[in-house]
Design an enzyme around this catalytic site. Structure first.
Site, short mmCIF file in Angstrom:
data_model
loop_
_atom_site.label_atom_id
_atom_site.label_comp_id
_atom_site.label_asym_id
_atom_site.label_seq_id
_atom_site.Cartn_x
_atom_site.Cartn_y
_atom_site.Cartn_z
N GLY A 23 0.85 -1.12 0.29
CA GLY A 23 -0.11 0.06 0.09
C GLY A 23 0.78 1.15 0.03
O GLY A 23 0.38 2.21 -0.75
N ASP A 135 0.25 -7.24 10.22
CA ASP A 135 0.26 -8.09 9.09
C ASP A 135 0.54 -9.20 8.98
O ASP A 135 1.49 -9.39 8.08
CB ASP A 135 0.71 -7.06 8.06
CG ASP A 135 0.03 -7.28 6.65
OD1 ASP A 135 -0.91 -7.74 6.57
OD2 ASP A 135 0.46 -6.74 5.41
#
Length: 673
Positions: A23, A135
Site C-alpha cells: 500500500g 500484518d
C-alpha cells in the site's frame, strides 16, 4: 528507480529487480556495491494514501526496525536514504521460500506446531517492545534458505502502543490497517490489540494445515471457528487454534506466552517418533529388512508371495488412479461435492501433476461454494498444460463460471474467449461469453452470441434459459417470457425420460419462478429433494419459492438447510440476511448473516450495503456509516450507495456532508449537466 537502471542509488546500491508492492511502497532486490551483499530496498510509493500519511508510516517503520536488531528472525535494518525527494529503507534480504507459495500443501501438525513456536517467539519479542505487527500472513513469512528458520518480514504496518498489554485501545477509531481475512474485526475497525497478531497467526496456521484460505472458513454463533470436518487435526491442537482465532478478542488468548504454554502441552509438541524401517513399502526394502532380522530361512512360498505383492504394487498405481478418477467424476455428476473432493484430494497425492485431477478438484470445490480454492485448483490445472484440448477448454469454462459468480465479469469474458479460440462453437463457452458481455453492458453483442447458441443447441433447455435471462435484462420479463416457456417445454421433454435426475427438476423450478408460478416451482424443487434431500440448488430454490408464497419462516429454514450443505458459499448467507432484514425484520440476526457473507467474501458490496441498512434500522448510524463507506470504496460509482450514505449522515446530524453525498448520487445518475 526502475529495474535494470545502471545508475547507483545514492552512489552505492545497484537495483536488480522488483520484489513486490504494498500500500505504501515498492520493494526491490539490490546489491550493496560497497560490500557486494544482497539487500532489499523499499521505496516510498504510496498507492492508496496521501503522501504525508505514507511518510509517517515509512518513518515509523525505520524507527521500529532500528530497535529490532537483536532478533534473528526479523530482517536487519541497514540504512535510511533520501534522494531527489524520494525515501528509501535498506534492509537485509531474506533469501528463501514464501509461505504464500506453500499454503496449498497441507502441512503436517508437527511442522505447523514448529512454525507456531518460532513465530510466537518473534511476536513475544515484538510485544515486549509494545509493538504490534498487524500484518501476519503467509506472504509476510519466509522459510530462510540457509537455516530453514521462519522469518517475519514487512514491518510497514506496525504500530507501537504507549502501554504494555492494554485490555483495550482507545475508543476513537484509527487508521484501518491489515489484510482482510487475516486481520480480526477489532483491527479492521482501527482498534488493534496485541492478540490481533495472535488471531492472524492462528488463521495462517489453520491455512497451512487445511489448505483453505481464511475467507473459506466460518465461525459458529458463539464466535468459535468451525474447523473443516474432512481434515484430521489433533484435539489438543484444535483447542489451541480455536482460542487463537476467537472472533471476540476478550475470549481470545491475551498473550503469546499463554499460547506457547498451551501449545507445549499438546500431544504433538515434541518431535514424532520415526516409523521402524521394516515398514518399507518396496520389495528391496522388505528383503533387506528380512536379512536384518536374520530370517533368511523362510519358506520359498513366502518369497514367491513377496514377488506377487511386488507385482501388484507395480500395477496398482496405474489401476487405482483411473478407478478413483472414474468414481470421483461420477460424484461430480451427482453434485456430491464433499465426497468428490475427498476422492480428488486422494488422487492429488498420487498424481500431483495430473491436470484432470486438479480440474476435478476445482469442480468439487466450486460445487461446495469454495470459490477461492476452486480458482487455485483451476490455475494449477492450466499451469500443468493438459495435452487434451477438450480438457483445457473445460477447465477454462469452469474457471470462467467461478469468475462470473464472483462478479469479475471482464476476467470471465477473457477466459471464455480463450476457450473459444480452441473450440469456437463450444456452447458453454458461448453461453458464458454472452452472459459476461451482458453483465458488462454490451447487450447487443451478447444477444448475437445467444442467437448463435440457439442454432447450435435448439433442444437444450439451458440455452433457452440463458437467452431468457439476457432478454429479461435487456428488454424486460414480458419479452423474455416466450424463451422461458420454450425452456420449460424442453425440461418437461427431458424429464419424461430422466425423471430421477434432481438437477433437471431443480432447473425446471428456476424456470417456473421466472414465469411467476411459485407453487409449481416449489413442487418441482420438492421433487428434486425427494431424490436428494441435501441437493443444494433445490434447497435455495425452495427457499425462494416459499418466500414468494408468503412463507418467510419456512423459506429461512430452507436457506439454513442449504447453508449446512455448503457453509462456504457466501450467497446462501446473503439470501438469509436479505430475508431476515427485509421480510422478517429481524435486523440483529440479519447483521450476523451479513457478517458471515462478508467473512467469506469481503469484496461483495451488496452485503456491506445490506448491513448498513440493517444497522440504520437499529438506530446504530455510526456503525452503519462504517459499513456503507466500505461499500462505497468497493463500488464508488453506484449512486444508490451514495444516497444511502446521505441518509446515514443525515441521521448523524451531518447535513452538509449528507448534501454532498446526495449531490454525488445525482451526478452519477446523470442528473447534473
Amino acid at each position: 528507480m526502475t529495474e535494470g537502471n545502471n545508475k547507483l542509488l545514492c552512489g552505492r546500491y545497484q537495483i536488480i529487480q522488483e520484489l513486490g508492492r504494498g500500500g505504501f511502497g515498492v520493494t526491490y532486490l539490490a546489491t550493496d556495491t560497497f560490500s557486494n551483499v544482497l539487500c532489499a530496498i523499499k521505496k516510498l510509493d504510496p498507492l492508496n494514501a496521501d503522501l504525508e500519511t505514507a511518510k509517517r508510516f515509512f518513518h515509523r517503520e525505520v524507527n521500529i526496525l532500528n530497535t529490532l536488531q537483536t532478533n534473528q528472525q526479523v530482517p536487519k535494518f541497514f540504512d535510511y536514504l533520501e534522494e531527489n525527494n524520494n525515501y528509501y529503507i535498506v534492509e537485509e534480504y531474506i533469501e528463501g521460500t514464501s509461505l504464500a507459495d506453500l499454503v496449498g500443501q497441507k502441512w503436517s501438525e508437527q511442522t505447523v506446531v514448529n512454525f507456531l513456536q518460532q513465530i510466537l517467539s518473534v511476536l513475544a519479542y515484538l510485544h515486549a517492545k509494545n509493538i504490534i505487527h498487524r500484518d501476519v500472513k503467509p506472504s509476510n513469512l519466509i522459510i530462510r534458505k540457509g537455516d530453514k528458520r521462519f522469518v517475519l518480514i514487512d514491518f510497514g504496518s506496525v504500530k507501537k502502543l504507549e502501554k504494555q498489554y492494554p485490555s483495550f485501545q482507545s475508543s476513537v477509531t484509527q487508521t484501518m490497517i491489515g489484510t482482510p481475512g487475516y486481520a480480526p474485526s477489532e483491527q479492521m475497525a482501527g482498534r488493534p490489540r496485541f492478540n490481533s497478531d495472535i488471531y492472524a497467526l492462528g488463521l495462517t496456521a489453520i491455512q497451512l494445515l487445511t489448505g483453505m484460505h481464511p475467507r473459506e472458513l466460518r465461525w459458529d454463533e458463539k464466535d468459535n471457528i468451525l474447523l473443516p470436518s474432512d481434515i484430521q487435526i489433533d484435539d489438543s491442537l484444535a483447542v489451541v487454534l480455536t482460542k487463537m482465532v476467537h472472533n471476540n478478542p476478550d475470549q481470545r488468548y491475551q498473550s503469546v506466552e499463554a499460547v506457547t504454554e498451551d501449545l507445549n502441552k499438546t500431544k504433538i509438541s515434541s518431535p514424532p517418533t520415526q516409523p521402524p524401517t521394516y515398514y518399507t513399502a518396496n520389495r528391496r526394502g522388505v528383503l533387506a529388512n528380512l536379512r536384518f532380522l536374520g530370517i533368511w530361512q523362510i519358506p520359498i512360498v513366502l518369497i514367491l508371495l513377496a514377488g506377487i505383492i511386488a507385482c501388484v504394487e507395480f500395477i496398482h498405481p496405474f489401476i487405482r488412479p483411473a478407478y478413483y478418477l472414474h468414481e470421483a467424476n461420477n460424484l461430480l455428476d451427482e453434485r456430491k461435492g464433499d465426497a468428490a473432493l475427498e476422492k480428488f484430494n486422494y488422487l492429488k497425492e498420487i498424481q500431483p501433476n495430473s491436470p484432470e485431477v486438479w480440474k476435478g478438484r476445482g469442480d468439487a470445490l466450486f460445487i461446495l461454494g469454495r470459490d477461492f480454492a476452486a480458482l487455485q485448483s483451476y490455475n494449477r490445472a492450466i499451469f500443468l498444460q493438459p495435452k487434451d484440448q477438450k480438457i483445457l477448454v473445460k477447465i477454462l469454462i469452469n474457471k470462467g463460471k467461478v469468475l462470473y459468480k464472483q462478479q469479475n465479469y471482464q476476467e470471465a469474458l477473457d477466459i471464455y474467449e480463450k476457450a473459444l479460440k480452441s473450440d469456437n462453437n463450444n456452447p458453454e463457452a458461448l453461453s458464458g461469453k454472452s452472459l459476461s458481455l451482458l453483465a458488462l453492458g454490451q447487450k447487443q453483442e451478447a444477444l448475437q452470441y445467444l442467437d448463435q447458441l440457439k442454432q447450435i443447441r435448439p433442444d437444450d433447455p439451458r440455452i433457452w434459459q440463458e437467452i431468457g435471462f439476457a432478454i429479461e435484462q435487456s428488454q424486460g420479463r414480458q419479452a423474455a417470457k416466450e424463451y422461458f416457456q420454450e425452456a420449460l417445454s424442453s425440461y418437461d421433454d427431458i424429464l419424461r425420460v430422466k425423471k430421477n435426475n434432481p438437477i433437471y427438476w431443480t432447473d425446471r423450478g428456476s424456470i417456473l419462478l421466472k414465469l411467476n408460478r411459485p407453487q409449481d416451482a416449489l413442487d418441482s424443487y420438492e421433487q428434486a429433494l425427494k431424490l436428494d434431500n441435501n441437493f443444494y440448488e433445490a434447497l435455495i430454490g425452495k427457499g425462494n419459492a416459499l418466500n414468494l408464497l408468503g412463507k418467510p419462516s419456512e423459506a429461512l429454514f430452507a436457506f439454513r438447510q442449504a447453508s449446512e450443505v455448503r457453509p462456504q458459499d457466501y450467497l446462501v448467507w446473503f439470501n438469509q440476511a436479505i430475508l431476515l432484514t427485509q421480510t422478517l425484520r429481524n435486523h440483529e440476526e440479519a447483521i450476523k448473516a451479513f457478517d458471515q457473507t462478508i467473512a467469506l467474501k469481503d469484496d461483495f458490496h451488496p452485503a456491506w450495503v445490506g448491513k448498513a441498512l440493517a444497522l440504520l434500522e437499529l438506530k446504530r448510524p455510526q456503525e452503519a456509516l462504517e459499513a456503507i463507506e466500505k461499500a462505497k470504496d468497493l463500488q464508488p460509482k453506484d449512486p444508490d450507495i451514495w444516497d444511502i450514505r446521505g441518509e446515514i449522515l443525515k441521521e448523524l446530524g451531518k447535513q452538509q456532508e449528507a448534501n454532498n453525498s446526495y449531490y454525488q448520487a445525482e451526478r452519477l445518475r446523470g442528473g447534473m449537466r
